[in-house]
Design an enzyme around this catalytic site. Structure first.
Site, PDB file in Angstrom:
ATOM      1  N   TYR A   1       3.426  13.650  13.599  1.00 58.78           N
ATOM      2  CA  TYR A   1       3.958  12.346  13.189  1.00 58.78           C
ATOM      3  C   TYR A   1       4.822  11.740  14.309  1.00 58.78           C
ATOM      4  CZ  TYR A   1       7.109   9.103  10.712  1.00 58.78           C
ATOM      5  OH  TYR A   1       7.871   8.016  10.347  1.00 58.78           O
TER       6      TYR A   1
ATOM      7  N   TYR B   1       8.275  -0.457  13.245  1.00 62.27           N
ATOM      8  CA  TYR B   1       9.270   0.558  12.875  1.00 62.27           C
ATOM      9  C   TYR B   1       8.911   1.897  13.485  1.00 62.27           C
ATOM     10  CZ  TYR B   1      10.730  -3.152   9.952  1.00 62.27           C
ATOM     11  OH  TYR B   1      11.170  -4.395   9.556  1.00 62.27           O
TER      12      TYR B   1
ATOM     13  N   THR C   1       3.016   8.324   6.901  1.00 65.89           N
ATOM     14  CA  THR C   1       4.372   8.895   6.849  1.00 65.89           C
ATOM     15  C   THR C   1       4.413  10.284   6.212  1.00 65.89           C
ATOM     16  OG1 THR C   1       4.736   7.738   4.763  1.00 65.89           O
ATOM     17  CG2 THR C   1       5.516   6.637   6.760  1.00 65.89           C
TER      18      THR C   1
ATOM     19  N   PHE D   1      -5.471   0.457   8.464  1.00 69.10           N
ATOM     20  CA  PHE D   1      -5.015   0.912   9.781  1.00 69.10           C
ATOM     21  C   PHE D   1      -5.843   2.086  10.307  1.00 69.10           C
ATOM     22  CE2 PHE D   1      -0.677  -0.908  10.955  1.00 69.10           C
ATOM     23  CZ  PHE D   1      -0.891  -2.071  10.219  1.00 69.10           C
TER      24      PHE D   1
ATOM     25  N   LYS E   1       4.042   8.376  16.565  1.00 71.11           N
ATOM     26  CA  LYS E   1       4.967   7.242  16.520  1.00 71.11           C
ATOM     27  C   LYS E   1       5.459   6.899  17.930  1.00 71.11           C
ATOM     28  CE  LYS E   1       6.390   5.485  13.241  1.00 71.11           C
ATOM     29  NZ  LYS E   1       5.880   4.311  12.483  1.00 71.11           N
TER      30      LYS E   1
ATOM     31  N   GLY F   1       4.724  -0.311   0.900  1.00 73.10           N
ATOM     32  CA  GLY F   1       5.555   0.846   1.241  1.00 73.10           C
ATOM     33  C   GLY F   1       7.015   0.573   0.903  1.00 73.10           C
ATOM     34  N   GLN F   2       7.857   1.580   1.110  1.00 70.61           N
ATOM     35  CA  GLN F   2       9.292   1.418   0.794  1.00 70.61           C
ATOM     36  C   GLN F   2       9.874   0.225   1.552  1.00 70.61           C
ATOM     37  OE1 GLN F   2      11.460   5.419   0.115  1.00 70.61           O
ATOM     38  NE2 GLN F   2      10.358   5.696   2.023  1.00 70.61           N
TER      39      GLN F   2
HETATM   40  N1  LIG Z   1      10.203   7.307   5.284  1.00 68.49           N
HETATM   41  C1  LIG Z   1      11.078   7.701   6.215  1.00 68.49           C
HETATM   42  O1  LIG Z   1      11.951   8.552   5.983  1.00 68.49           O
HETATM   43  C2  LIG Z   1      11.042   7.066   7.585  1.00 68.49           C
HETATM   44  C3  LIG Z   1      11.958   7.528   8.560  1.00 68.49           C
HETATM   45  C4  LIG Z   1      11.948   6.938   9.821  1.00 68.49           C
HETATM   46  C5  LIG Z   1      11.041   5.930  10.106  1.00 68.49           C
HETATM   47  N2  LIG Z   1      10.155   5.514   9.160  1.00 68.49           N
HETATM   48  C6  LIG Z   1       9.186   4.459   9.517  1.00 68.49           C
HETATM   49  O2  LIG Z   1       9.487   3.305   8.746  1.00 68.49           O
HETATM   50  C7  LIG Z   1       8.287   2.581   8.475  1.00 68.49           C
HETATM   51  C8  LIG Z   1       8.168   2.330   6.988  1.00 68.49           C
HETATM   52  O3  LIG Z   1       8.149   3.596   6.313  1.00 68.49           O
HETATM   53  P1  LIG Z   1       8.174   3.714   4.725  1.00 68.49           P
HETATM   54  O4  LIG Z   1       9.121   4.790   4.373  1.00 68.49           O
HETATM   55  O5  LIG Z   1       8.304   2.358   4.117  1.00 68.49           O
HETATM   56  O6  LIG Z   1       6.694   4.266   4.482  1.00 68.49           O
HETATM   57  P2  LIG Z   1       5.906   4.451   3.123  1.00 68.49           P
HETATM   58  O7  LIG Z   1       6.732   4.097   1.952  1.00 68.49           O
HETATM   59  O8  LIG Z   1       5.237   5.776   3.202  1.00 68.49           O
HETATM   60  O9  LIG Z   1       4.798   3.323   3.251  1.00 68.49           O
HETATM   61  C9  LIG Z   1       3.824   3.386   4.228  1.00 68.49           C
HETATM   62  C10 LIG Z   1       2.878   2.247   4.028  1.00 68.49           C
HETATM   63  O10 LIG Z   1       1.809   2.421   4.970  1.00 68.49           O
HETATM   64  C11 LIG Z   1       0.634   2.112   4.317  1.00 68.49           C
HETATM   65  N3  LIG Z   1      -0.516   2.794   4.870  1.00 68.49           N
HETATM   66  C12 LIG Z   1      -0.763   4.128   4.934  1.00 68.49           C
HETATM   67  N4  LIG Z   1      -1.995   4.329   5.429  1.00 68.49           N
HETATM   68  C13 LIG Z   1      -2.514   3.102   5.665  1.00 68.49           C
HETATM   69  C14 LIG Z   1      -3.750   2.640   6.150  1.00 68.49           C
HETATM   70  N5  LIG Z   1      -4.739   3.484   6.505  1.00 68.49           N
HETATM   71  N6  LIG Z   1      -3.955   1.303   6.269  1.00 68.49           N
HETATM   72  C15 LIG Z   1      -2.983   0.437   5.915  1.00 68.49           C
HETATM   73  N7  LIG Z   1      -1.801   0.801   5.433  1.00 68.49           N
HETATM   74  C16 LIG Z   1      -1.573   2.120   5.310  1.00 68.49           C
HETATM   75  C17 LIG Z   1       0.812   2.539   2.881  1.00 68.49           C
HETATM   76  O11 LIG Z   1      -0.079   1.783   2.104  1.00 68.49           O
HETATM   77  P3  LIG Z   1      -0.547   2.269   0.642  1.00 68.49           P
HETATM   78  O12 LIG Z   1       0.699   2.206  -0.198  1.00 68.49           O
HETATM   79  O13 LIG Z   1      -1.557   1.282   0.259  1.00 68.49           O
HETATM   80  O14 LIG Z   1      -1.058   3.657   0.851  1.00 68.49           O
HETATM   81  C18 LIG Z   1       2.264   2.196   2.628  1.00 68.49           C
HETATM   82  O15 LIG Z   1       2.369   0.887   2.119  1.00 68.49           O
HETATM   83  C19 LIG Z   1       7.155   3.422   9.081  1.00 68.49           C
HETATM   84  O16 LIG Z   1       6.855   2.932  10.357  1.00 68.49           O
HETATM   85  C20 LIG Z   1       7.752   4.803   9.199  1.00 68.49           C
HETATM   86  O17 LIG Z   1       7.133   5.550  10.242  1.00 68.49           O
HETATM   87  C21 LIG Z   1      10.150   6.050   7.895  1.00 68.49           C
END
Ligand SMILES: NC(=O)c1ccc[n+]([C@@H]2O[C@H](COP(=O)([O-])OP(=O)(O)OC[C@H]3O[C@@H](n4cnc5c(N)ncnc54)[C@H](OP(=O)(O)O)[C@@H]3O)[C@@H](O)[C@H]2O)c1
Length: 293
Positions: free
Chosen positions: A124, A98, A61, A36, A128, A10-11
């Site tokens: 969502y 997170y 996400t 997960f 969370k 992920g990011q």
């Molecule tokens: N994005 C935002 O704007 C934002 C804002 C506030 C908080 N956050 C929090 O920050 C954290 C990181 O977010 P991010 O932006 O890095 O998210 P992201 O880029 O969407 O990455 C999410 C990751 O979760 C993995 N994932 C999804 N379904 C899964 C499953 N069933 N089993 C295992 N892994 C799974 C994905 O794996 P695959 O790549 O293999 O699918 C991906 O690597 C999260 O907790 C999110 O809630 C994000």
């Protein structure tokens, strides 16, 4: 120190692979190795490796899609972290997790601190929040880091979308009544590494912290900065500055309602870890320098 990282692709997970590597022996897993959606399967991962620190960057996400698949979102966002918390407690490990500004209802116009009342507006946010509660109740030593408006250099992001649209269209409409701080995955990962070192060494307390870039803007303000940078860099921008319209959220119908006030008060994190969070513009400008070259 042995670290088990989930969500490595992920990011945030991608940047954590870089930032956590110097802290010790890093074991990073993606969804192919740890699903997960099957929360109990994660217990075995923890028990086999016996890490000192578990870092969970995996999450469902897709905020609008979560409205249509709430059970899956709940398994990934709430039940799986609860299993990690239980296992962290049993193993005496730290859990770093997170969370999000979406645990709040978005009312008002002042930054919220960690003790402000929650009130998620969508599936969502609710899932969370449920994870946060499970982690706190587990007894595990933990860091819950709430962040906002995350972007990474890898894959799609808001800046890339705006750059593409600005080159395709001569008019754009962008939301101006949601306010927050765009926060780079790099910054989140680097601060996480500092915080992990500090808590493991006993130099700072665990708990919940807000982690976001300093300052605030709207999606419209964010888009204007991106497009102006593209113009300055000589990119073939079609849209004129005055043709980027600022519109209310009500102009864009989405499955999930989003909070209007996403401002996070990050003072607690700065004080506890002796860190200064840079202005959001610094990270976005850096992202643009990478994208536009
Ligand atoms: N994005 C935002 O704007 C934002 C804002 C506030 C908080 N956050 C929090 O920050 C954290 C990181 O977010 P991010 O932006 O890095 O998210 P992201 O880029 O969407 O990455 C999410 C990751 O979760 C993995 N994932 C999804 N379904 C899964 C499953 N069933 N089993 C295992 N892994 C799974 C994905 O794996 P695959 O790549 O293999 O699918 C991906 O690597 C999260 O907790 C999110 O809630 C994000």
């Amino acid at each position: 120190m042995k670290i088990l990282l989930f969500g490595k692709n992920g990011q945030v997970g991608w940047e954590l692979q870089r930032a956590l590597a110097p802290l010790g022996e890093l074991h990073a897993l993606g969804s192919d190795a740890a699903d997960f959606a099957v929360p109990e399967s994660l217990a075995d991962r923890v028990r086999t490796l016996r890490p000192d620190v578990i870092v969970n960057a995996a999450a469902h996400t897709a905020v609008d899609r979560a409205e249509a698949e709430p059970e899956l979102a709940r398994r990934i966002n709430a039940e799986a972290p609860a299993v990690l918390a239980r296992e962290a407690d049993a193993a005496g490990a730290w859990l770093v997790h997170y969370s999000t500004d979406y645990v709040f209802d978005g009312s008002g116009d002042v930054p919220r601190d960690e003790d402000a009342p929650t009130g998620p507006l969508n599936v969502y946010g609710r899932t969370k929040l449920e994870a946060e509660a499970a982690i706190r109740a587990s007894g595990a030593r933990h860091l819950v880091l709430r962040t906002s408006w995350v972007y990474g250099t890898r894959g799609g992001n808001f800046a890339r979308t705006m750059l593409r649209l600005a080159q395709e269209r001569d008019r754009l409409a962008v939301i101006d009544d949601q306010i927050g701080a765009p926060t780079g995955a790099e910054l989140i990962a680097d601060v996480s590494a500092h915080a992990i070192r500090a808590v493991v060494a006993g130099g700072a307390p665990g708990g919940t912290y807000h982690l976001a870039a300093a300052g605030e803007t709207s999606w419209h303000g964010y888009a204007c900065r991106v497009i102006e940078a593209a113009r300055a860099a000589g990119a073939p921008v079609k849209v004129a500055p005055e043709a980027i319209a600022a519109v209310p959220s009500s102009e864009f119908k989405t499955a999930a309602q989003r909070p209007k006030n996403s401002r996070l008060d990050t003072g607690k994190l700065g004080r506890a870890f002796g860190l200064t969070l840079p202005p959001w513009e610094a990270g976005v400008d850096r992202l643009l320098a990478e994208i536009l070259t």
